[in-house]
Design an enzyme around this catalytic site. Structure first.
Site, PDB file in Angstrom:
ATOM      1  N   THR A  76      26.689   7.789  53.814  1.00 48.01           N
ATOM      2  CA  THR A  76      26.230   7.906  55.208  1.00 48.01           C
ATOM      3  C   THR A  76      24.850   8.556  55.321  1.00 48.01           C
ATOM      4  O   THR A  76      24.139   8.306  56.291  1.00 48.01           O
ATOM      5  CB  THR A  76      27.232   8.715  56.048  1.00 48.01           C
ATOM      6  OG1 THR A  76      27.390  10.008  55.454  1.00 48.01           O
ATOM      7  CG2 THR A  76      28.571   8.015  56.138  1.00 48.01           C
ATOM      8  N   ARG A 123      31.211  -1.030  54.991  1.00 46.00           N
ATOM      9  CA  ARG A 123      32.059   0.135  55.257  1.00 46.00           C
ATOM     10  C   ARG A 123      31.998   0.498  56.726  1.00 46.00           C
ATOM     11  O   ARG A 123      30.907   0.589  57.302  1.00 46.00           O
ATOM     12  CB  ARG A 123      31.559   1.315  54.425  1.00 46.00           C
ATOM     13  CG  ARG A 123      32.521   2.494  54.382  1.00 46.00           C
ATOM     14  CD  ARG A 123      31.884   3.621  53.595  1.00 46.00           C
ATOM     15  NE  ARG A 123      32.837   4.618  53.136  1.00 46.00           N
ATOM     16  CZ  ARG A 123      32.495   5.847  52.786  1.00 46.00           C
ATOM     17  NH1 ARG A 123      31.230   6.227  52.814  1.00 46.00           N
ATOM     18  NH2 ARG A 123      33.396   6.709  52.378  1.00 46.00           N
ATOM     19  N   ARG A 129      32.670  13.790  61.493  1.00 46.03           N
ATOM     20  CA  ARG A 129      31.647  14.710  60.984  1.00 46.03           C
ATOM     21  C   ARG A 129      30.580  13.954  60.184  1.00 46.03           C
ATOM     22  O   ARG A 129      29.557  14.512  59.827  1.00 46.03           O
ATOM     23  CB  ARG A 129      32.294  15.811  60.128  1.00 46.03           C
ATOM     24  CG  ARG A 129      32.827  15.344  58.825  1.00 46.03           C
ATOM     25  CD  ARG A 129      33.538  16.404  58.003  1.00 46.03           C
ATOM     26  NE  ARG A 129      34.444  15.765  57.088  1.00 46.03           N
ATOM     27  CZ  ARG A 129      34.093  15.172  55.951  1.00 46.03           C
ATOM     28  NH1 ARG A 129      32.831  15.172  55.572  1.00 46.03           N
ATOM     29  NH2 ARG A 129      34.985  14.583  55.194  1.00 46.03           N
ATOM     30  N   HIS A 180      40.566   6.735  50.116  1.00 43.91           N
ATOM     31  CA  HIS A 180      41.293   7.984  49.857  1.00 43.91           C
ATOM     32  C   HIS A 180      42.623   8.087  50.611  1.00 43.91           C
ATOM     33  O   HIS A 180      42.944   9.131  51.201  1.00 43.91           O
ATOM     34  CB  HIS A 180      40.393   9.194  50.170  1.00 43.91           C
ATOM     35  CG  HIS A 180      38.947   8.995  49.809  1.00 43.91           C
ATOM     36  ND1 HIS A 180      38.550   8.254  48.713  1.00 43.91           N
ATOM     37  CD2 HIS A 180      37.790   9.405  50.405  1.00 43.91           C
ATOM     38  CE1 HIS A 180      37.221   8.223  48.647  1.00 43.91           C
ATOM     39  NE2 HIS A 180      36.729   8.903  49.666  1.00 43.91           N
ATOM     40  N   ASP A 256      34.270   9.102  43.097  1.00 42.80           N
ATOM     41  CA  ASP A 256      33.571   9.636  44.283  1.00 42.80           C
ATOM     42  C   ASP A 256      32.333  10.457  43.906  1.00 42.80           C
ATOM     43  O   ASP A 256      31.790  11.198  44.721  1.00 42.80           O
ATOM     44  CB  ASP A 256      34.491  10.461  45.192  1.00 42.80           C
ATOM     45  CG  ASP A 256      33.852  10.741  46.541  1.00 42.80           C
ATOM     46  OD1 ASP A 256      33.074   9.897  47.023  1.00 42.80           O
ATOM     47  OD2 ASP A 256      34.105  11.832  47.121  1.00 42.80           O
TER      48      ASP A 256
HETATM   49  C1  0GY Z   1      33.247  10.057  50.281  1.00 37.16           C
HETATM   50  C2  0GY Z   1      33.501  11.081  51.279  1.00 37.16           C
HETATM   51  C3  0GY Z   1      32.621  11.674  52.131  1.00 37.16           C
HETATM   52  C4  0GY Z   1      31.302  11.247  52.423  1.00 37.16           C
HETATM   53  C5  0GY Z   1      30.847   9.990  52.437  1.00 37.16           C
HETATM   54  O1  0GY Z   1      29.243   8.365  52.795  1.00 37.16           O
HETATM   55  C6  0GY Z   1      29.512   9.571  52.871  1.00 37.16           C
HETATM   56  O2  0GY Z   1      28.729  10.406  53.301  1.00 37.16           O
HETATM   57  O3  0GY Z   1      31.620   8.980  52.068  1.00 37.16           O
HETATM   58  C7  0GY Z   1      33.100  12.872  52.851  1.00 37.16           C
HETATM   59  O4  0GY Z   1      32.277  13.710  53.225  1.00 37.16           O
HETATM   60  O5  0GY Z   1      34.332  13.002  53.034  1.00 37.16           O
HETATM   61  O6  0GY Z   1      34.060   9.145  50.127  1.00 37.16           O
HETATM   62  O7  0GY Z   1      32.239  10.121  49.613  1.00 37.16           O
END
Ligand code: 0GY
Length: 304
Positions: A76, A123, A129, A180, A256
């Protein structure tokens, strides 16, 4: 250079060599690249600023852990600019596929270019958050656009949000991969109402797969204590084991790496690999989880 989010934990630079030998051809089906920010800037709308985690460092980890391939999920912090992920896929000699973040107005030629680079999914993120809300009609428009390419949709949500998202998810016309296990609260029983609901969601919707990844994110107990316990993240095991054994043909696993937003510890990736035989207890289940299933979803053309 961007200043990292205060309290940011960097990825573990010297992971142990796993004791568990993964089967030949194993796929790390959930990992990210961050930047490097000097080359691939982060999104102005991002909710966190990470450390750098480059494609070369990802491929080094892949080799160290004994994996052959990666599925690189757009993080993200890069928003809908998929350049860093695409660059990594292109540099992988066909050993990495990608999952992108796109907007509803993406053109067919942009989608085709992503496809050629190795992208096989998009995705949709519902974790508040991490992202601002995208309206459901925009997400459905994206799903309709990517369906003809044979891509799937990866969804990331937290367990309490499943009831309100359930109907929307059933309208997605492609395969769906849940990140997850839908983030269960592992202080509740693995056969309790909350996790039963997730199992029912997978049972009633045969297009839904799950990543049984991120014990380090879900665990309340954390990595092994110093009292001689070698097995990591024991409190998450009953959840992941249940999903692996109930849906052996619809599960994926990933490190991850580089583990965004962890607050209390950074996992040793070698220890994460040693978690796998706790949740996939036979060589047949391990092969499905690490090889056969991800190959079906991401490299179907290479299945003999
Ligand atoms: C993950 C989990 C997280 C973050 C992201 O794309 C992302 O920023 O996926 C999280 O903060 O739980 O799957 O990497």
């Amino acid at each position: 250079m961007d200043k990292k989010t205060p309290g940011w934990l960097d990825w573990y630079s010297a992971p142990s060599k796993p004791q568990f030998t993964v089967p030949a051809g194993s796929v790390d089906a959930h990992c990210h690249v961050f930047g490097p920010s000097a080359e691939f800037s982060f999104s102005p709308q991002r909710k966190y600023t990470p450390c750098d985690a480059s494609k070369a460092q990802l491929f080094e980890l892949r080799d160290h852990l004994g994996f052959e391939r990666n599925v690189i999920v757009q993080a993200t912090c890069h928003g809908s600019d998929n350049s860093a992920m695409v660059d990594a896929c292109k540099a992988s000699n066909g050993k990495a596929r990608g999952v992108a973040t796109v907007k509803a107005d993406i053109s067919q030629s942009e989608l085709q270019a992503l496809n050629v680079a190795g992208v096989r999914g998009v995705r949709f993120n519902f974790v508040k958050r991490l992202v601002d809300v995208t309206p459901e009609d925009e997400l459905l428009a994206i799903a309709e656009k990517i369906a003809p390419l044979g891509w799937h949709v990866v969804i990331y949500f937290e367990a309490p949000d499943l009831p309100e998202l359930w109907d929307f998810f059933t309208r997605i016309p492609t395969a769906i991969v849940v990140d997850h296990m839908g983030r269960p609260d592992v202080s509740q029983p693995a056969d309790g109402p909350e996790f039963n609901r997730f199992v029912r969601f997978m049972a009633e919707n045969e297009n839904v797969w799950s990543k049984v990844s991120c014990p380090e994110r879900l665990s309340l107990q954390g990595p092994p204590a110093l009292n001689g316990e070698k097995r990591a993240y024991r409190d998450v095991v009953p959840f992941a084991k249940r999903i692996v054994e109930t849906f052996p043909n619809r599960v994926l696993w990933g490190t991850d790496w580089p583990h965004p937003n962890l607050k209390n510890h950074m996992p040793d990736d070698g220890l994460l690999v040693d978690y796998i035989p706790q949740i996939a207890v036979t060589s047949e289940l391990q092969h499905k989880l690490l090889v056969a299933n991800p190959m079906r979803l991401y490299w179907p053309e290479e299945i003999i």
